[in-house]
Design an enzyme around this catalytic site. Structure first.
Site, short mmCIF file in Angstrom:
data_model
loop_
_atom_site.label_atom_id
_atom_site.label_comp_id
_atom_site.label_asym_id
_atom_site.label_seq_id
_atom_site.Cartn_x
_atom_site.Cartn_y
_atom_site.Cartn_z
CE LYS A 123 8.41 -29.02 25.96
NZ LYS A 123 6.97 -28.88 26.16
CG ASP A 228 -1.47 -30.17 22.62
OD1 ASP A 228 -2.35 -30.93 22.16
OD2 ASP A 228 -0.27 -30.26 22.31
#
Ligand code: ADP
Ligand code: MG
Length: 380
Positions: A123, A228
């Protein structure tokens, strides 16, 4: 944004020294003056340095900046990528780069492989891409620390994700296994599943719902709120009766906060409600859900993550940035065109690549490049 490693094998030890010197100089200079690069790199003479600088500039790892006061260089996103990848490859955590499997709002996701051919996930945090105004605002807020730009926030975001992922993984939560981190890059295990958003059907939606509610409550009991927790950050894997929890894997932690946060209750309830809403509308599932009053601290994962090097002040700055970014995205005055202009100004590239459809890129078959051709020569 692509991760173009094609020039990696041509770069010399000297080139990397120069690139690293520019990175070091960037800590307190927006544009690093050429004489300072010479000192920081420890190179013998200016001719050697100039040769390296022109190679690095030609392949867009650095940009030359001329201003009234002095000439100097700035690191580009590509340059920062090279430094991060190089460090990770030197530690032999990865050896090959595969394909891009995701473009998040503020990240690019790739498959990578180690020397044994095991697939993993890389990532790359790229803060300041969709919320560039927020970075600018943050820059004002940071006052004198002019260098606190995308590199600073992207690195901070990766460090935070790394710290939380480690703490969660060690505590037995169903999250990817953290493997390595350098600068704005995080390497983790590749989750063998599909992001919930793309699951038209679930084997047993009520079971998945219950697992997610348990996850959120257990996380809060251990001192953390994801902030989130939604269908984009939950991956669904095959159901294994021997290990039922592994049916869900939660990802994406840079915005996690402690249950001691002033808005903790609101953030916790927002996570819970977003799952409830999704399961009700998509699968018609309505079920029990944890209330804030039920949260009972039994662990201190928020402290563990704090202790891993991401200092409190930096975390506050990141949180402020994330809040700004969220407001900017939601706000009416977010102007993508203005953002594009600013991108150019600040050395962002591959605009068309960035607009690539997420769905499309995620459908790509996972294939690992030939290790020798791309990254074998990275080890110094
Ligand atoms: P962002 O912060 O940009 O939202 P995420 O961490 O949520 O980034 O990742 C974006 C997408 O990349 C996810 O929705 C998922 O499809 C994919 N992804 C991320 N991490 C992994 C992983 N470890 N294994 C497999 N896919 C992943
Ligand atoms: Mg995400």
């Amino acid at each position: 944004m692509k991760l173009d490693t094609s020039h990696m094998r041509y770069l010399s030890k000297t080139d990397y020294r120069v690139l690293t010197a520019i990175e070091t100089g960037s800590k307190n200079h927006l544009v690093v003056p050429t004489p300072m690069i010479l000192t920081l790199s420890g190179l013998r003479n200016m001719a050697l340095l100039q040769k390296s600088l022109s190679i690095l500039a030609k392949i867009n790892l650095i940009n030359r900046e001329k201003n009234a006061k002095y000439d100097g260089y700035k690191l580009t996103y590509h340059g920062y990528d090279y430094l991060a990848l190089k460090a990770i490859v030197n530690r032999e955590s990865i050896l090959a780069l595969g394909t891009q499997i995701g473009i998040g709002k503020e990240s690019d996701i790739f498959t990578v492989a180690d020397k044994d051919g095991n697939n993993m996930c890389l990532k790359v945090h790229r803060l300041g891409r969709t919320s560039f105004k927020a970075v600018k605002k943050q820059r004002d807020y940071l006052g004198k620390r002019q260098s606190a730009t995308w590199t600073y926030f992207s690195r901070l975001s990766a460090q935070k994700e790394w710290a939380f992922m480690q703490a969660l993984y060690d505590a037995g939560f169903s999250v990817p296994k953290p493997i390595d981190q350098s600068r704005h890059h995080v390497v983790m295990s590749l989750v063998p599943g599909t992001v919930l958003r793309k699951c038209a059907e679930l084997d047993d939606a009520s079971r998945v719902y219950a697992l997610l509610m348990d996850f959120a409550l257990e996380l809060a009991n251990n001192g953390l709120i994801h902030c989130d927790l939604n269908e984009f950050n939950i991956m669904i894997c095959d159901y294994d009766p021997a290990n039922p929890e592994s049916e869900i894997v939660v990802i994406d932690f840079p915005q996690c906060v402690s249950i001691d946060h002033p808005n903790a209750q609101e953030l916790f309830e927002r996570d819970i409600n977003s799952i409830r809403h999704y399961f009700k509308t998509k699968y018609g599932v309505v079920g029990d859900y944890p209330k804030w009053e039920q949260v009972e601290r039994s662990g201190k994962l928020d402290m563990v993550a704090d202790a891993t090097g991401t200092n409190k002040k930096a975390l506050k700055e990141l949180e402020k940035y994330q809040r700004e970014a969220e407001l900017t995205k939601e706000g009416e005055n977010f102007d993508e065109h203005e953002f594009e202009d600013e991108q150019e100004e600040d050395d962002y590239e591959d605009e068309e690549e960035e607009e690539e459809d997420e769905e499309e890129s995620e459908k790509e078959e996972v294939k690992i490049f030939d290790v020798d051709a791309h990254m074998a020569k990275l080890s110094i």
